[in-house]
Design a protein around this motif. Structure first.
Motif, short mmCIF file in Angstrom:
data_model
loop_
_atom_site.label_atom_id
_atom_site.label_comp_id
_atom_site.label_asym_id
_atom_site.label_seq_id
_atom_site.Cartn_x
_atom_site.Cartn_y
_atom_site.Cartn_z
N ARG A 70 0.81 -1.21 0.00
CA ARG A 70 0.00 0.00 0.00
C ARG A 70 0.85 1.26 0.00
N MET A 71 2.17 1.14 0.11
CA MET A 71 3.06 2.31 0.16
C MET A 71 3.41 2.83 -1.23
N ALA A 72 2.83 2.30 -2.29
CA ALA A 72 3.14 2.73 -3.65
C ALA A 72 2.76 4.20 -3.82
N ASP A 73 3.56 4.90 -4.62
CA ASP A 73 3.30 6.31 -4.87
C ASP A 73 2.06 6.46 -5.75
N LYS A 74 1.27 7.46 -5.43
CA LYS A 74 0.06 7.72 -6.21
C LYS A 74 0.42 8.36 -7.56
N ASP A 75 1.56 9.06 -7.63
CA ASP A 75 1.92 9.76 -8.87
C ASP A 75 2.72 8.88 -9.83
N ASP A 76 2.87 7.62 -9.52
CA ASP A 76 3.60 6.71 -10.40
C ASP A 76 2.67 6.19 -11.48
N GLN A 77 2.49 6.99 -12.52
CA GLN A 77 1.55 6.66 -13.59
C GLN A 77 2.24 6.43 -14.92
N GLY A 78 3.54 6.24 -14.92
CA GLY A 78 4.29 6.08 -16.15
C GLY A 78 3.98 4.76 -16.85
N PRO A 79 4.67 4.52 -17.98
CA PRO A 79 4.44 3.27 -18.70
C PRO A 79 4.86 2.06 -17.87
N LYS A 80 4.14 1.01 -17.99
CA LYS A 80 4.41 -0.21 -17.23
C LYS A 80 4.84 -1.32 -18.18
N GLY A 81 5.59 -2.25 -17.70
CA GLY A 81 5.92 -3.43 -18.48
C GLY A 81 7.33 -3.46 -19.03
N GLY A 82 8.08 -2.38 -18.90
CA GLY A 82 9.46 -2.39 -19.38
C GLY A 82 9.55 -2.27 -20.89
N HIS A 83 10.73 -2.49 -21.41
CA HIS A 83 10.98 -2.40 -22.84
C HIS A 83 10.98 -3.81 -23.42
N ARG A 84 10.01 -4.07 -24.22
CA ARG A 84 9.89 -5.42 -24.78
C ARG A 84 10.83 -5.57 -25.96
N GLN A 85 11.57 -6.65 -25.97
CA GLN A 85 12.48 -6.93 -27.07
C GLN A 85 12.04 -8.21 -27.75
N GLY A 86 12.40 -8.33 -29.01
CA GLY A 86 12.03 -9.51 -29.77
C GLY A 86 12.71 -10.75 -29.22
N VAL A 87 12.05 -11.87 -29.36
CA VAL A 87 12.58 -13.14 -28.89
C VAL A 87 13.18 -13.88 -30.08
N ARG A 88 14.39 -14.35 -29.92
CA ARG A 88 15.03 -15.12 -30.99
C ARG A 88 14.55 -16.55 -30.92
N HIS A 89 14.21 -17.07 -32.06
CA HIS A 89 13.79 -18.47 -32.14
C HIS A 89 14.94 -19.25 -32.75
N ALA A 90 15.42 -20.24 -32.04
CA ALA A 90 16.56 -21.03 -32.51
C ALA A 90 16.15 -21.93 -33.68
N GLN A 91 17.06 -22.09 -34.62
CA GLN A 91 16.84 -22.96 -35.77
C GLN A 91 17.67 -24.23 -35.57
N PRO A 92 17.05 -25.40 -35.73
CA PRO A 92 17.81 -26.64 -35.55
C PRO A 92 18.89 -26.78 -36.63
N VAL A 93 20.04 -27.29 -36.22
CA VAL A 93 21.17 -27.48 -37.12
C VAL A 93 21.59 -28.94 -37.04
N ALA A 94 21.81 -29.56 -38.20
CA ALA A 94 22.25 -30.97 -38.23
C ALA A 94 23.72 -31.03 -37.82
N VAL A 95 24.06 -31.96 -36.96
CA VAL A 95 25.43 -32.16 -36.51
C VAL A 95 25.83 -33.59 -36.85
N ARG A 96 26.99 -33.76 -37.56
CA ARG A 96 27.47 -35.10 -37.92
C ARG A 96 28.27 -35.67 -36.78
#
Length: 101
Positions: A70-96
Motif C-alpha cells: 500500500r506504500m506505492a506512490d500515487k503519482d507513479d503513472q508512467g508506462p508499465k511493463g518495461g521495454h519489450r524486445q524480440g525473442v530469438r527463435h533457434a533454428q535446428p542445425v544438423a550435426v554429424r
C-alpha cells in the motif's frame, strides 16, 4: 530506529494480536473439538502456544506485505511493463557424429 523497522514491529504486533483473537475464537467455539483435545492431552498448552505462534507468524507476514504494497506512490503513472524486445527463435542445425564399432 528506522521507519521501516518501526513499521515491521507494529505489523508483527498486529499480526500476533489477530492470532490471539483467532486462536481464542477457535478454542472458544470448540472448532474440531480443539478445546476438548487440548484439555484432555498432557501437553495441550504446548499445542495452544504453537497454534498461536505459527498463526502469528502467518498473520504478521500478511500484515507486513499488505502495508508495504500500500506504500506505492500515487503519482507513479508512467508506462508499465518495461521495454519489450524480440525473442530469438533457434533454428535446428544438423550435426554429424561418427560412431565407432
Amino acid at each position: 530506529m528506522p521507519k521501516l523497522v518501526k513499521l515491521y514491529i507494529r505489523q508483527v504486533a498486529i499480526g500476533f494480536g489477530l492470532s490471539a483473537i483467532f486462536v481464542g475464537l477457535l478454542v472458544g467455539f470448540n472448532v474440531a473439538n480443539l478445546r476438548g483435545l487440548m484439555a484432555s492431552t498432557e501437553g495441550g498448552y504446548i499445542a495452544a502456544f504453537l497454534l498461536f505462534f505459527f498463526n502469528g507468524l502467518v498473520f504478521a507476514g500478511v500484515q507486513f506485505a499488505i502495508s508495504i504494497m500500500r506504500m506505492a506512490d500515487k503519482d507513479d503513472q508512467g508506462p508499465k511493463g518495461g521495454h519489450r524486445q524480440g525473442v530469438r527463435h533457434a533454428q535446428p542445425v544438423a550435426v554429424r557424429v561418427t560412431a565407432g564399432r
